[in-house]
Design a protein around this motif. Structure first.
Motif, short mmCIF file in Angstrom:
data_model
loop_
_atom_site.label_atom_id
_atom_site.label_comp_id
_atom_site.label_asym_id
_atom_site.label_seq_id
_atom_site.Cartn_x
_atom_site.Cartn_y
_atom_site.Cartn_z
N TYR A 28 0.77 3.94 -3.06
CA TYR A 28 -0.15 5.07 -3.24
C TYR A 28 0.59 6.40 -3.05
O TYR A 28 0.13 7.44 -3.51
CB TYR A 28 -1.32 4.98 -2.25
N GLU A 75 0.54 -10.19 -10.83
CA GLU A 75 1.94 -10.28 -10.39
C GLU A 75 2.12 -10.27 -8.87
O GLU A 75 3.22 -10.50 -8.40
CB GLU A 75 2.75 -9.13 -11.01
N ILE A 76 1.08 -9.94 -8.12
CA ILE A 76 1.25 -10.00 -6.66
C ILE A 76 0.58 -11.24 -6.07
O ILE A 76 0.61 -11.46 -4.86
CB ILE A 76 0.78 -8.72 -5.93
N ASP A 91 0.82 -1.22 0.00
CA ASP A 91 0.00 0.00 0.00
C ASP A 91 0.85 1.27 0.00
O ASP A 91 0.33 2.37 -0.18
CB ASP A 91 -0.95 0.01 1.21
N PRO A 114 4.75 -4.36 -9.73
CA PRO A 114 3.61 -5.27 -9.55
C PRO A 114 2.57 -4.72 -8.56
O PRO A 114 1.37 -4.92 -8.76
CB PRO A 114 4.26 -6.54 -9.01
N ASP A 115 3.03 -4.01 -7.52
CA ASP A 115 2.09 -3.45 -6.56
C ASP A 115 1.33 -2.26 -7.15
O ASP A 115 0.17 -2.02 -6.80
CB ASP A 115 2.82 -3.03 -5.27
N LYS A 162 0.55 -1.98 -10.41
CA LYS A 162 -0.39 -2.58 -11.34
C LYS A 162 -1.60 -3.13 -10.60
O LYS A 162 -2.74 -2.95 -11.02
CB LYS A 162 0.28 -3.75 -12.05
N ALA A 163 -1.34 -3.82 -9.50
CA ALA A 163 -2.42 -4.44 -8.72
C ALA A 163 -3.45 -3.39 -8.33
O ALA A 163 -4.65 -3.65 -8.31
CB ALA A 163 -1.87 -5.11 -7.47
N ARG A 164 -2.96 -2.18 -8.03
CA ARG A 164 -3.86 -1.13 -7.54
C ARG A 164 -4.37 -0.22 -8.65
O ARG A 164 -5.01 0.80 -8.37
CB ARG A 164 -3.14 -0.34 -6.44
N GLY A 165 -4.06 -0.56 -9.88
CA GLY A 165 -4.61 0.20 -11.01
C GLY A 165 -4.01 1.58 -11.18
O GLY A 165 -4.64 2.46 -11.75
N LYS A 174 -10.47 1.85 -11.25
CA LYS A 174 -10.38 1.07 -12.49
C LYS A 174 -9.00 0.46 -12.66
O LYS A 174 -8.03 0.95 -12.09
CB LYS A 174 -10.53 2.01 -13.68
N GLY A 175 -8.92 -0.53 -13.54
CA GLY A 175 -7.62 -0.99 -14.06
C GLY A 175 -6.78 -1.79 -13.09
O GLY A 175 -5.58 -1.94 -13.30
N GLN A 176 -7.38 -2.35 -12.03
CA GLN A 176 -6.58 -3.15 -11.10
C GLN A 176 -6.21 -4.48 -11.75
O GLN A 176 -7.03 -5.11 -12.41
CB GLN A 176 -7.37 -3.39 -9.80
N ASP A 177 -4.95 -4.89 -11.57
CA ASP A 177 -4.46 -6.13 -12.17
C ASP A 177 -3.48 -6.77 -11.20
O ASP A 177 -2.33 -6.37 -11.09
CB ASP A 177 -3.77 -5.81 -13.50
N THR A 178 -3.94 -7.79 -10.48
CA THR A 178 -3.16 -8.33 -9.37
C THR A 178 -2.36 -9.58 -9.73
O THR A 178 -1.80 -10.21 -8.84
CB THR A 178 -4.10 -8.70 -8.20
#
Lengths: 102, 136, 110
Positions: A38, B59-60, A35, A64-65, A67-70, B53-57
């Motif tokens: 952010y 890789e985690i 987190d 990667p973190d 991307k996960a959070r958009g 929007k656009g969350q892509d998990t």
């Protein structure tokens, strides 16, 4: 004798990032993970705190973190580097110590 | 108000993946929806990050549960209050949030938005108007 | 327990739900259905396909009443009703159909 600092909490929820930035020395790297990522987006009150570092501290963020959070990389503050997991390992290896700001 | 129906508000104040709160809240909402109560969700502070929007998990290695918010309409959960000040503080606007809609059974299944952007003082009124508040 | 398709062993949890969603194939669905004593008809497949599409889009298996409402809307009230759904899947349209569809046990399955 540089330190790699990791911050894994949202800067909007805790003071961890601000405290970390207040203790980081010239030549150190601050890596935002989980987190903590952010804190890497522009357009918030944090930009001032980061600008106050005057570039002496490198700011990095784990992709990667993000991307996960958009969070699109285009929204990152100027000067923030993205790294992947291998880049995280490289940072840990290239600094003398790692300090986690939980 | 129908007999026995209470107003439930689920308050979401945490970002989606750093802790388990957000996912747990969503599961409780889905399970609780079986009890035919008047359910609303509130998103404030870091909770607003749950709806982006656009969350892509991939890789985690954790489940991306953001698409599940779009299923809430099927469960008659159609009021998602999002606090404008919380968005502003995080450099976000309503455009950064997913489109979440529901079909209104009483209006020929017209598609309507579930997300309601409200000010902090309006959010306070929403909270003050509830029978039960569950915090995550 | 596990299922076998074309000599390949497919792992499941103790209740018979497959553990890796990517293992699912229509052939596996037939094998699971057989183990559940369910004879797959077009109506069974319509439900299974709906569940898979729903999961793909929303990342959850729908609750029974959500499933029945949606089937009623797409296939009419003769199929989309509680009684008929339980005739198709005697151990519960959500629980048993999800198992055949290769999805996790539905959230809020009561």
């Amino acid at each position: 004798m540089a330190t790699l600092h990791t911050v894994n909490k949202s800067p909007f929820a805790t003071q961890s990032l601000l405290s970390c930035l207040g203790h980081a020395k010239a030549g150190d790297t601050v890596l935002l993970i989980e987190d903590g990522v952010y804190g890497a987006a522009g357009g918030t009150g944090l930009a001032d705190a980061v600008a106050g570092l005057g570039g002496a501290v490198t700011l990095a963020v784990l992709a990667p973190d993000l991307k996960a959070r958009g969070i699109d990389e285009g929204r990152l503050m100027d000067g923030v580097k993205t790294v992947d997991y291998a880049g995280f390992v490289d940072l840990a290896a290239s600094h003398d110590r790692t300090q986690a700001w939980l | 108000m129908e007999d026995g129906v209470k107003k439930f508000l689920y308050v979401n104040r945490k970002a989606p993946y750093g802790t388990i709160y957000a996912l747990e809240a969503l599961e409780v909402v889905l399970i609780g929806a079986a009890f035919d109560q008047d359910v609303s969700l509130a998103f404030l502070d870091d909770g607003v990050f749950q709806l982006t929007k656009g969350q892509d998990t991939k890789e985690i290695g954790v489940k991306n549960f953001s698409p599940t918010f779009r299923a809430l309409g099927d469960y008659e959960v159609t009021k998602l209050y999002v606090e404008k000040e919380s968005l502003d503080e995080r450099g976000l606007t309503a455009d950064d949030l997913q489109d979440i809609t529901y079909e209104d059974e009483d209006d020929d299944w017209a598609e309507k938005p579930s997300i309601l952007i409200v000010s902090r003082s309006e959010m306070a009124d929403v909270m003050a108007g509830q029978d039960v508040i569950l915090s995550f | 327990m596990s299922y076998e398709v074309d000599g390949q062993e497919i792992a499941t949890d103790e209740e018979g739900y497959i553990t890796n969603l990517a293992d699912w194939t229509p052939e596996l669905a037939e094998v699971i259905a057989k183990a559940e004593d369910v004879e797959m008809t077009d109506e069974h497949w319509a439900v299974v396909n709906f569940l898979r599409d729903y999961y793909e889009e929303y990342q959850i298996a729908p609750a029974v009443r959500v499933l029945i409402k949606a089937i009623k809307k797409s296939m009419g009230p003769e199929v989309g009703n509680n009684k008929y759904m339980y005739e198709l899947f005697p151990y519960g349209p959500a629980k048993q159909a999800c198992k055949i569809a290769g999805l996790p046990k539905p959230t809020g399955c009561v």
